[in-house]
Design an enzyme around this catalytic site. Structure first.
Site, PDB file in Angstrom:
ATOM      1  N   LYS A 145      -1.123   5.216  18.042  1.00 30.91           N
ATOM      2  CA  LYS A 145      -0.077   4.290  17.617  1.00 30.91           C
ATOM      3  C   LYS A 145       0.848   4.054  18.806  1.00 30.91           C
ATOM      4  O   LYS A 145       1.390   4.996  19.379  1.00 30.91           O
ATOM      5  CB  LYS A 145       0.690   4.893  16.450  1.00 30.91           C
ATOM      6  CG  LYS A 145       1.742   3.948  15.921  1.00 30.91           C
ATOM      7  CD  LYS A 145       2.315   4.462  14.628  1.00 30.91           C
ATOM      8  CE  LYS A 145       3.266   3.461  14.038  1.00 30.91           C
ATOM      9  NZ  LYS A 145       3.892   3.975  12.827  1.00 30.91           N
ATOM     10  N   LYS A 187      -3.335   1.135  16.253  1.00 31.41           N
ATOM     11  CA  LYS A 187      -2.231   0.308  15.774  1.00 31.41           C
ATOM     12  C   LYS A 187      -1.254   0.024  16.901  1.00 31.41           C
ATOM     13  O   LYS A 187      -0.843   0.972  17.586  1.00 31.41           O
ATOM     14  CB  LYS A 187      -1.525   1.077  14.650  1.00 31.41           C
ATOM     15  CG  LYS A 187      -0.327   0.393  14.054  1.00 31.41           C
ATOM     16  CD  LYS A 187       0.280   1.290  13.009  1.00 31.41           C
ATOM     17  CE  LYS A 187       1.500   0.626  12.408  1.00 31.41           C
ATOM     18  NZ  LYS A 187       2.120   1.441  11.386  1.00 31.41           N
TER      19      LYS A 187
HETATM   20  C1  PBG Z   1       6.251   3.775  10.894  1.00 29.10           C
HETATM   21  C2  PBG Z   1       5.439   2.594  10.531  1.00 29.10           C
HETATM   22  C3  PBG Z   1       5.376   1.427  11.288  1.00 29.10           C
HETATM   23  C4  PBG Z   1       4.546   0.548  10.615  1.00 29.10           C
HETATM   24  C5  PBG Z   1       4.077   1.205   9.479  1.00 29.10           C
HETATM   25  N1  PBG Z   1       4.644   2.472   9.442  1.00 29.10           N
HETATM   26  C6  PBG Z   1       5.979   1.132  12.608  1.00 29.10           C
HETATM   27  C7  PBG Z   1       7.418   1.265  12.761  1.00 29.10           C
HETATM   28  O1  PBG Z   1       8.221   0.820  11.932  1.00 29.10           O
HETATM   29  O2  PBG Z   1       7.778   1.812  13.803  1.00 29.10           O
HETATM   30  C8  PBG Z   1       4.254  -0.842  11.063  1.00 29.10           C
HETATM   31  C9  PBG Z   1       3.388  -1.684  10.210  1.00 29.10           C
HETATM   32  C10 PBG Z   1       3.443  -3.122  10.542  1.00 29.10           C
HETATM   33  O3  PBG Z   1       4.137  -3.557  11.490  1.00 29.10           O
HETATM   34  O4  PBG Z   1       2.750  -3.876   9.848  1.00 29.10           O
HETATM   35  N2  PBG Z   1       5.769   4.971  10.443  1.00 29.10           N
END
Ligand code: PBG
Length: 338
Positions: free
Chosen positions: A206, A260
Site C-alpha cells: 500500500k 493499492k
Molecule cells: C486506510 C484506507 C485507505 C483506503 C481504504 N482504507 C487509504 C487512506 O485513507 O489512507 C483508500 C481507498 C480508496 O481510496 O478507495 N486504511
C-alpha cells in the site's frame, strides 16, 4: 507491387502482426485476457441509521448506505454474480477517539453490517478491513502517541478487531494499515479463536498515494487527518521494497495479496504475482474512479470504455481480481453483453 510494399515484405517476411487484428472474430479468437464478473470485488460505504442513500460528492455514482440499504445492495450484487464485498464504515465523529476503540465493539457499524448481509445474502463474501482510520479522531490507521504511530500496540488492537469481525461473520480479513508483523499476529489470533477458515487478504503493498482523497471524504477522515501516512505506507518510488514487504506477508501467512492503488502500480502487481504466485488483487482506489468519472462527465473521455479498459489491464498485469467502485456498473454491463 510498388517498391514500398516490396520493402515492407522484405523486412517483415511472413511476420505480419495485423493478420490477427483484421476482424472482430479474429481478435476475439486471440484475446489473451478477459474481464468477468468473477473478477470484481465491490467496496461499499456504510453509515448509521436506516433508509439512507447519501451521495458522495467526490465519487459520482457512489453512496454511503445505511445497513438496510447495504443489505439490498448486497442482494443485488449477489444476483449479479459479484463474488465479494469490501465494507468501510463512516461512523459518528463523536465515537472516534485517539485509539480507535470503537473498532473493538462487537456490535459496531462494520460488524452489524457483516451480520446483516450474511443473514440476507449468505452467498456473497464479506471482506473487512481492520485499519483503525475510520475509528480514530486523527484519521491515522494506528494508535498515535506523542506524534508517532506505535506499531506493536496497534497490532494488538487490530488482532482483537479481526477476531470480532470474524465472530460477526466476516469471511476475509483485509488489513490495510501497513503495520509490521500484523499478518502473522492476525493469523495466530484468528486460529486461537477458532477462525481457521477465515482468510487474510493482505494490503501487502500500500503506497503513500494522492489517490485516496475521495475515500477520505467518503468516510469523513479528510478533515481529521493530521500529517500524512508516509511513516507506514510505502514510498511510490520504491518497487523492490514493496516486493520485500509482500514477501514478509507471504511468510506470515497471507492467503492473498493486494496492491493499492491500482493502475499506477501495475508493475508491482506483475512483480508480486511472478514472485509469489498467490492470488493478487488490485484496488482501483477512489481517486482512480473519480478521475474517470470526472473526465467522462466533462465529455473528455468515454467513461464506459475507460472503465472496461482499466479493469482489463489489471488482468493483463496478472491480477486475479480488482476491488473497484465500478463493480455493479460493470457487472450489469457484462450481464447485458453475454
Ligand atoms: C486506510 C484506507 C485507505 C483506503 C481504504 N482504507 C487509504 C487512506 O485513507 O489512507 C483508500 C481507498 C480508496 O481510496 O478507495 N486504511
Amino acid at each position: 507491387m510498388t517498391d514500398k510494399t516490396h520493402q515492407v515484405d522484405a523486412v517483415t517476411g511472413h511476420r505480419r502482426m495485423r493478420r490477427l487484428r483484421k476482424a472482430d472474430w479474429q481478435r476475439r479468437m486471440v484475446q489473451e485476457n478477459r474481464l468477468t464478473v468473477d473478477d470484481l470485488i465491490w467496496p461499499i460505504f456504510v453509515v448509521p441509521g436506516s433508509g439512507i442513500m447519501e451521495p458522495i460528492a467526490a465519487m459520482p455514482g457512489v453512496f454511503r448506505m445505511s445497513v438496510d440499504k447495504a443489505v439490498e445492495a448486497a442482494r443485488e450484487a449477489a444476483d449479479l454474480g459479484i463474488p465479494a464485498l469490501a465494507t468501510f464504515p463512516n461512523i459518528e465523529l463523536s465515537l472516534r477517539d485517539e485509539t480507535g476503540s470503537q473498532i473493538l465493539e462487537a456490535n459496531n457499524l462494520i460488524n452489524q453490517t457483516t451480520a446483516a448481509i450474511k443473514k440476507a445474502a449468505p452467498n456473497i463474501g464479506i471482506i473487512t478491513d481492520v485499519a483503525l482510520d475510520p475509528f480514530t479522531s486523527h484519521g491515522h490507521d494506528g494508535i498515535l502517541r506523542d506524534g508517532e504511530i506505535v506499531n506493536d500496540e496497534t497490532v494488538d488492537q487490530i488482532v482483537k478487531a479481526a477476531i470480532a469481525q470474524a465472530d460477526a461473520g466476516s469471511d476475509i480479513i483485509a488489513p490495510s494499515d501497513m503495520m509490521d508483523g500484523r499478518i502473522g499476529a492476525i493469523r495466530r489470533g484468528l486460529d486461537a479463536a477458532g477462525h481457521q477458515g477465515v482468510g487474510i487478504m493482505s494490503y501487502a503493498t500500500k503506497f503513500a498515494s494522492c489517490h485516496y482523497g475521495p475515500y477520505r471524504e467518503a468516510i469523513s477522515t479528510s478533515g481529521l487527518l493530521k500529517g500524512d501516512k508516509k511513516t507506514y505506507y510505502i514510498d511510490p518510488a520504491n518497487g523492490t521494497e514493496a516486493v520485500r514487504d509482500a514477501a514478509l506477508d507471504v511468510e506470515e501467512g497471507a492467503d492473498m495479496l493486494m496492491v493499492k492503488p491500482g493502475l499506477p502500480y501495475l508493475d508491482i502487481c506483475w512483480r508480486i504475482k511472478e514472485a509469489f504466485g498467490l492470488p493478487v488483487f488490485a484496488y482501483q482506489v477512489s481517486g482512480e474512479y473519480s478521475q474517470i468519472k470526472a473526465a467522462a462527465a466533462n465529455g473528455w473521455i468515454d467513461g464506459e470504455r475507460a472503465m472496461l479498459e482499466t479493469l482489463l489491464c489489471f488482468k493483463r498485469a496478472g491480477c486475479d481480481g480488482i476491488l473497484t467502485y465500478f463493480a455493479p456498473e460493470v457487472a450489469r454491463l457484462l450481464a447485458k453483453r453475454s
